[in-house]
Design an enzyme around this catalytic site. Structure first.
Site, PDB file in Angstrom:
ATOM      1  N   ASP A   1       0.887  -1.172   0.000  1.00 21.92           N
ATOM      2  CA  ASP A   1       0.000   0.000   0.000  1.00 21.92           C
ATOM      3  C   ASP A   1       0.922   1.218   0.000  1.00 21.92           C
ATOM      4  O   ASP A   1       1.514   1.561   1.020  1.00 21.92           O
ATOM      5  CB  ASP A   1      -0.869  -0.044   1.276  1.00 21.92           C
ATOM      6  CG  ASP A   1      -1.631   1.253   1.510  1.00 21.92           C
ATOM      7  OD1 ASP A   1      -1.586   2.146   0.657  1.00 21.92           O
ATOM      8  OD2 ASP A   1      -2.284   1.349   2.572  1.00 21.92           O
TER       9      ASP A   1
ATOM     10  N   LYS B   1       2.967  11.578  -3.566  1.00 20.15           N
ATOM     11  CA  LYS B   1       2.043  10.738  -4.340  1.00 20.15           C
ATOM     12  C   LYS B   1       1.037  11.620  -5.098  1.00 20.15           C
ATOM     13  O   LYS B   1       0.548  11.237  -6.145  1.00 20.15           O
ATOM     14  CB  LYS B   1       1.322   9.793  -3.377  1.00 20.15           C
ATOM     15  CG  LYS B   1       0.339   8.857  -4.025  1.00 20.15           C
ATOM     16  CD  LYS B   1      -0.162   7.869  -3.019  1.00 20.15           C
ATOM     17  CE  LYS B   1      -1.383   7.133  -3.500  1.00 20.15           C
ATOM     18  NZ  LYS B   1      -1.914   6.238  -2.480  1.00 20.15           N
TER      19      LYS B   1
ATOM     20  N   GLU C   1      -7.166   0.809  -4.415  1.00 15.20           N
ATOM     21  CA  GLU C   1      -7.121   0.718  -2.949  1.00 15.20           C
ATOM     22  C   GLU C   1      -8.442   0.229  -2.335  1.00 15.20           C
ATOM     23  O   GLU C   1      -8.432  -0.690  -1.510  1.00 15.20           O
ATOM     24  CB  GLU C   1      -6.707   2.070  -2.355  1.00 15.20           C
ATOM     25  CG  GLU C   1      -5.224   2.345  -2.580  1.00 15.20           C
ATOM     26  CD  GLU C   1      -4.824   3.793  -2.420  1.00 15.20           C
ATOM     27  OE1 GLU C   1      -5.636   4.599  -1.937  1.00 15.20           O
ATOM     28  OE2 GLU C   1      -3.689   4.131  -2.778  1.00 15.20           O
TER      29      GLU C   1
ATOM     30  N   ASP D   1     -12.823   5.743   1.090  1.00 14.32           N
ATOM     31  CA  ASP D   1     -11.395   5.681   1.369  1.00 14.32           C
ATOM     32  C   ASP D   1     -10.831   7.098   1.361  1.00 14.32           C
ATOM     33  O   ASP D   1     -10.660   7.701   0.298  1.00 14.32           O
ATOM     34  CB  ASP D   1     -10.733   4.814   0.280  1.00 14.32           C
ATOM     35  CG  ASP D   1      -9.224   4.728   0.437  1.00 14.32           C
ATOM     36  OD1 ASP D   1      -8.690   5.305   1.401  1.00 14.32           O
ATOM     37  OD2 ASP D   1      -8.586   4.065  -0.396  1.00 14.32           O
TER      38      ASP D   1
END
Ligand code: AMP
Length: 581
Positions: A10, A72, A149, A172
């Site tokens: 992850d 990211k 994810e 999420d």
């Protein structure tokens, strides 16, 4: 253990985790600090060494200009970040995190790791997915599968609760991205029905709102302060981050206001924010969470009442304001059984087991969807006028993948012998607002009147790779391209150059950590010694500490040996990897 370890990663905006699937179940692996979460932060210390994780996060406090976090968010963008006098692309920064995780997993399992399943936000576009793949490549990892994810989180849930038969919605909210996924579990089959989200909305924005609030109390404005007083902003961010957690746990949080140098003292001015004030401050962000949630429900053709369970994942869903938004929208509290921090990495490991056909998951099946519409640019005719730049969808968003669809386009001019098929991703009517992915030249079309047919076929696989084929019926000629090396990602030559550059970096995260441990161990030992024995050790510790900054391997090795010998002679042998305290 299986001969090839089944690894899931992850790669988070704030923290990253690595898990392995073994003995029929996924489990998280610990980093050398004994922690599951490795901060996704990269730093370069004065000696030029690259540090990753907790070391880099500590460095950020005193030397924010030598560290970078939350990169990211820039994956897939054409930009670079200056760090310690060098330029890094977002995939290069991510590769440093992946490399640290890989090494940690290798240390934990005692085997070499060359392959992994890596998760990305469901709403990542092709460029962002491709950048993630590149990052893995630079870290020496072959990507077995890129998995969304929320899908990974649902796999963790589905792995443990295969017998349930219901519709689930996964919210999420991580550090920098927000994803919503609607899915159905039925007899061990996990079918993704729709997905929606925003790739620039996350817990960090909630922290930033608090930072802005603190700065406004100091008569400052965020953008300006970031430029002029970076140390103050970096420190206030730490304070805001703590306050954000406290507000969730105890109804209020306090930030100490740092001075220009980023220092806070016991008597520094403070700002206390109550839970209700916080709710007001972040109301615009909470509002932005509703849009994608409702869109995902609409795309799945479901009303909120038809959702059996709401799963919250990503650290930022711990905030009560987010949980309340979900409870209000769905009329019931979200499910607590899934750990918001762990579910994605564990699910990635389950996905690795699925890819490897592990027997423990042979009754689990998963289908996914493509998160964005994929199509081509076409010309539209309005009477006798032709207008360029329109988007013709070929694969609509939320189509179950793998999928293959055909669409026919026509030449627009008499005598036209070539068509350049321009491929885009997005939802807008006009291509200029969508993302250009690449093109395919279709040539040797026989001269003739306008309206010659070209059959296009789009095939999208589970990894998010898009194959574009074109077939000209008049000549029976076929043309084909796989859009993975798109315009903004690196060419193979650039990857090779990047790899060479990265190899030149002095990357010692583990040694660095180990070195710090030895320093802490010997400093602690010093305190216990009497004056005479202390003197000798102190000199060795000083020498060792100096050598850490000299960046000369020979001097460092010698100083370390001397220190280890001195410790042993004092009856205080140091064990590599032992804790400082
Ligand atoms: P992730 O990328 O899933 O690790 O999520 C990281 C984000 O979750 C960061 O913005 C954290 O500040 C936030 N976060 C983690 N724990 C909490 C908490 N207890 N309260 C508020 N935010 C949290």
């Amino acid at each position: 253990m299986s001969p090839r370890p089944l690894i899931g990663i992850d790669l988070g905006t704030t923290n990253s985790l690595v898990a392995v699937f073994e003995d029929g179940a996924p489990r998280l692996l610990l980093n050398p600090h004994g922690e599951e979460l490795t901060p996704s932060v990269v730093g370069i210390v004065d000696s030029g060494e690259v540090v990753v994780g907790a070391c880099a996060r500590s460095l950020a406090l005193t030397r924010p200009e030598r560290t970078v976090a939350a990169f990211k968010r820039w994956m897939g963008e054409d930009r670079s970040v200056e760090l310690g006098g060098r330029e890094f692309s977002p995939p290069e920064l991510s590769s440093l995190v992946l490399r640290a995780l890989r090494e940690d997993a290798e240390a934990a399992l005692g085997v070499t790791i060359e392959q992994a399943v890596i998760t990305v936000p469901a709403y990542f576009n092709q460029h962002q997915r491709e950048a993630t793949r590149r990052a893995a490549q630079l870290a020496g990892l072959e990507v077995q599968r890129i998995v969304n994810e929320p899908t990974a989180a649902a796999l963790t849930y589905g792995f443990h609760e295969r017998q349930v038969d219901q519709k689930l919605l996964v919210l999420d909210l991580g550090g920098g991205t927000f994803d919503v996924t609607v899915m159905e579990i039925f007899e061990g089959t996990l079918e993704i029905l729709s997905t929606a989200g925003e790739s620039h909305l996350g817990g960090e924005d909630f922290t930033t709102s608090l930072v802005s609030h603190g700065l406004s109390k100091m008569g400052r404005q965020l953008e300006l302060a970031e430029l002029k007083e970076p140390l103050l902003v970096a420190r206030l961010r730490e304070e805001a981050e703590k306050a954000k957690h406290d507000i969730g746990a105890s109804e209020e949080g306090t930030m100490r206001l740092p001075d220009t140098e980023g220092c806070v003292e016991d008597d520094s001015e403070r700002v206390t924010v109550s839970a209700s004030e916080f709710e007001e401050i972040v109301a615009p962000l909470v509002e932005r969470l509703r849009g994608p949630t409702l869109r995902a429900l609409r795309d799945a053709d479901l009303s909120p009442e038809r959702i059996g369970e709401v799963l919250l994942i990503g650290g930022a869903t711990r905030m009560p304001v987010v949980r309340r938004m979900a409870s209000e929208l769905f009329g019931r509290p979200p499910r607590d059984s899934v750990d918001p921090d762990h579910a994605v990495a564990l699910g990635a490991a389950v996905q690795a087991a699925l890819v490897a056909d592990d027997r423990a998951v042979d009754d689990l099946v998963m289908t996914d969807v493509c998160p964005h519409t994929l199509g081509v640019e076409v010309v539209k005719e309005f009477g006798s006028r032709q207008a360029q730049g329109y988007f013709l969808p070929v694969l609509h968003r939320n189509t179950t993948v793998p999928v293959s669809r055909e669409e026919i386009v026509n030449t627009i001019h008499d005598g036209q012998t070539e068509v350049i098929v321009k491929v885009y991703q997005g939802e807008a009517r006009k291509v200029e607002e969508n993302l250009f992915l690449g093109e395919l030249a279709v040539t040797d079309i026989p001269r003739g009147p306008a309206g010659q047919e070209v059959c296009l076929r789009f095939t999208y696989d589970l990894n998010g790779l898009l194959e574009v084929e074109a077939f000209v019926p008049a000549t029976e000629k076929k043309f084909r391209t796989v859009l993975r090396h798109n315009a903004k990602s690196l060419s193979d030559a650039e990857v090779a150059a990047s790899l060479r550059r990265m190899q030149q970096l002095k990357f010692y995260p583990r040694e660095d950590l180990e070195n710090q441990r030895l320093l802490a161990f010997s400093s602690a030992a010093l305190k216990e010694l009497d004056r005479f024995r202390r003197q000798d050790l102190e000199q060795k510790v000083d020498m060792y500490e100096t050598s850490l900054h000299l960046n000369e391997r020979g001097v460092f090795d010698h100083a370390r040996q001397e220190l280890l010998r001195a410790l042993s002679a004092l009856g205080l042998p140091y064990q590599e990897g032992s804790d400082a305290d």
